[in-house]
Design a protein around this motif. Structure first.
Motif, PDB file in Angstrom:
ATOM      1  N   UNK A  94      36.509  39.168  46.427  1.00  0.00           N
ATOM      2  CA  UNK A  94      37.969  39.180  46.610  1.00  0.00           C
ATOM      3  C   UNK A  94      38.578  37.781  46.482  1.00  0.00           C
ATOM      4  N   UNK A  95      37.712  36.780  46.255  1.00  0.00           N
ATOM      5  CA  UNK A  95      38.204  35.388  46.096  1.00  0.00           C
ATOM      6  C   UNK A  95      37.249  34.674  45.151  1.00  0.00           C
ATOM      7  N   UNK A 115      33.154  46.698  49.040  1.00  0.00           N
ATOM      8  CA  UNK A 115      34.224  45.765  49.384  1.00  0.00           C
ATOM      9  C   UNK A 115      35.371  46.545  50.030  1.00  0.00           C
ATOM     10  N   UNK A 116      35.709  46.225  51.285  1.00  0.00           N
ATOM     11  CA  UNK A 116      36.813  46.968  51.917  1.00  0.00           C
ATOM     12  C   UNK A 116      38.101  46.877  51.091  1.00  0.00           C
ATOM     13  N   UNK A 117      38.473  45.680  50.656  1.00  0.00           N
ATOM     14  CA  UNK A 117      39.718  45.511  49.865  1.00  0.00           C
ATOM     15  C   UNK A 117      39.332  45.489  48.382  1.00  0.00           C
ATOM     16  N   UNK A 118      38.836  46.625  47.893  1.00  0.00           N
ATOM     17  CA  UNK A 118      38.232  46.647  46.564  1.00  0.00           C
ATOM     18  C   UNK A 118      39.262  46.460  45.444  1.00  0.00           C
ATOM     19  N   UNK A 119      40.492  46.856  45.688  1.00  0.00           N
ATOM     20  CA  UNK A 119      41.510  46.640  44.641  1.00  0.00           C
ATOM     21  C   UNK A 119      41.745  45.146  44.409  1.00  0.00           C
ATOM     22  N   UNK A 120      41.619  44.361  45.488  1.00  0.00           N
ATOM     23  CA  UNK A 120      41.763  42.908  45.334  1.00  0.00           C
ATOM     24  C   UNK A 120      40.614  42.375  44.472  1.00  0.00           C
ATOM     25  N   UNK A 121      39.421  42.954  44.661  1.00  0.00           N
ATOM     26  CA  UNK A 121      38.278  42.524  43.827  1.00  0.00           C
ATOM     27  C   UNK A 121      38.559  42.829  42.353  1.00  0.00           C
ATOM     28  N   UNK A 122      39.118  44.009  42.067  1.00  0.00           N
ATOM     29  CA  UNK A 122      39.458  44.324  40.666  1.00  0.00           C
ATOM     30  C   UNK A 122      40.500  43.344  40.126  1.00  0.00           C
ATOM     31  N   UNK A 124      40.891  40.262  41.044  1.00  0.00           N
ATOM     32  CA  UNK A 124      40.215  38.992  40.815  1.00  0.00           C
ATOM     33  C   UNK A 124      39.381  39.036  39.531  1.00  0.00           C
ATOM     34  N   UNK A 125      38.693  40.146  39.312  1.00  0.00           N
ATOM     35  CA  UNK A 125      37.900  40.285  38.080  1.00  0.00           C
ATOM     36  C   UNK A 125      38.831  40.197  36.865  1.00  0.00           C
ATOM     37  N   UNK A 126      39.965  40.877  36.958  1.00  0.00           N
ATOM     38  CA  UNK A 126      40.942  40.826  35.864  1.00  0.00           C
ATOM     39  C   UNK A 126      41.414  39.393  35.639  1.00  0.00           C
ATOM     40  N   UNK A 127      41.648  38.664  36.716  1.00  0.00           N
ATOM     41  CA  UNK A 127      42.154  37.285  36.606  1.00  0.00           C
ATOM     42  C   UNK A 127      41.150  36.377  35.889  1.00  0.00           C
ATOM     43  N   UNK A 128      39.860  36.517  36.180  1.00  0.00           N
ATOM     44  CA  UNK A 128      38.884  35.575  35.611  1.00  0.00           C
ATOM     45  C   UNK A 128      38.422  35.982  34.204  1.00  0.00           C
ATOM     46  N   UNK A 129      38.765  37.198  33.771  1.00  0.00           N
ATOM     47  CA  UNK A 129      38.448  37.593  32.395  1.00  0.00           C
ATOM     48  C   UNK A 129      39.474  36.988  31.437  1.00  0.00           C
ATOM     49  N   UNK A 130      39.008  36.581  30.275  1.00  0.00           N
ATOM     50  CA  UNK A 130      39.967  36.155  29.256  1.00  0.00           C
ATOM     51  C   UNK A 130      40.671  37.404  28.704  1.00  0.00           C
ATOM     52  N   UNK A 131      41.865  37.233  28.092  1.00  0.00           N
ATOM     53  CA  UNK A 131      42.492  38.375  27.433  1.00  0.00           C
ATOM     54  C   UNK A 131      41.503  39.020  26.457  1.00  0.00           C
ATOM     55  N   UNK A 132      41.423  40.333  26.479  1.00  0.00           N
ATOM     56  CA  UNK A 132      40.470  41.145  25.708  1.00  0.00           C
ATOM     57  C   UNK A 132      39.040  41.020  26.229  1.00  0.00           C
TER      58      UNK A 132
END
Ligand SMILES: C[S@@+](CC[C@H](N)C(=O)[O-])C[C@H]1O[C@@H](n2cnc3c(N)ncnc32)[C@H](O)[C@@H]1O
Length: 198
Positions: A94-95, A115-122, A124-132
């Protein structure tokens, strides 16, 4: 959430290795193909089998990987000590300690349901991925997590869990384009999803 003693034993044995190596990874690879770019991240890497698979079968050149449990990271460190291009740390999905858009692919081998706050984990994963960039995920659904028998032996967050549609819809809500999904017995699911182009 850390694993209890039973699940720790279930994760750290040759049968789990064989399932991950001969069933889960080939399924994800068949659904999403090898990596389009060499920088990969594994969230919740456990003892490091997934990192080996990313290097040896998905074509990753560099793999960063972290886990909430320092004992798991220590195990992974011992296992991967001779592999080049690997960086491990203790961290929380989540961080994620990584800049925006830093990976071509992110892998989740069965951790987001812990992960209790699993949407936050998603998010975060979206944030660290490059576009595409591409997420490959193998997940466990609410029907197993809340099953009275399994609840006696395994420990998971019990509220706000997801099934196939819930996980797929959450991916879409966070800005992913869901490319492919598979399920098994309404208990397990596999997902490939891309961060949309900028
Ligand atoms: C079911 S195990 C899977 C381990 C490994 N990916 C595998 O497939 O063998 C779930 C892992 O997620 C880790 N974990 C749980 N919550 C986490 C979090 N918030 N951030 C990172 N790792 C987490 C646990 O410590 C555990 O190693």
């Amino acid at each position: 959430m850390l694993l209890n003693a039973v699940e720790t034993a279930l994760m750290n044995n040759p049968l789990r290795t064989a399932i991950q190596r001969h069933f889960e990874a080939p399924r994800l690879c068949a659904m999403g193909g090898p990596l389009a770019g060499g920088r990969a991240l594994e969230v919740g890497c456990g003892r490091g089998i997934g990192v080996e698979l990313l290097l040896d079968h998905f074509g990753a050149e560099r793999v960063d990987a972290f886990d909430l449990d320092p004992r798991m990271v220590a195990r992974a460190g011992r296992r991967l000590r001779h592999r080049e291009g690997v960086r491990l740390w203790v961290g929380d999905a989540t961080e994620i300690e990584a800049p925006d858009a830093s990976y071509d692919a992110v892998f989740d081998f069965g951790i987001v349901h812990h992960v209790p706050r699993w949407r936050i984990a998603l998010r975060e994963i979206h944030r660290v991925l490059r576009p595409k960039g591409r997420l490959y995920a193998e997940e466990v659904f609410e029907s197993l997590i809340t099953d009275p028998l399994w609840r006696r032996v395994l420990e998971h967050p019990q509220t706000d869990r997801f099934d196939h549609d819930g996980f797929r819809d959450a991916l879409a809500d966070e800005g992913f384009n869901v490319v492919a999904t598979r399920t098994l017995w309404n208990r397990f699911g596999w997902f490939v999803a891309d961060r949309k182009a900028a």
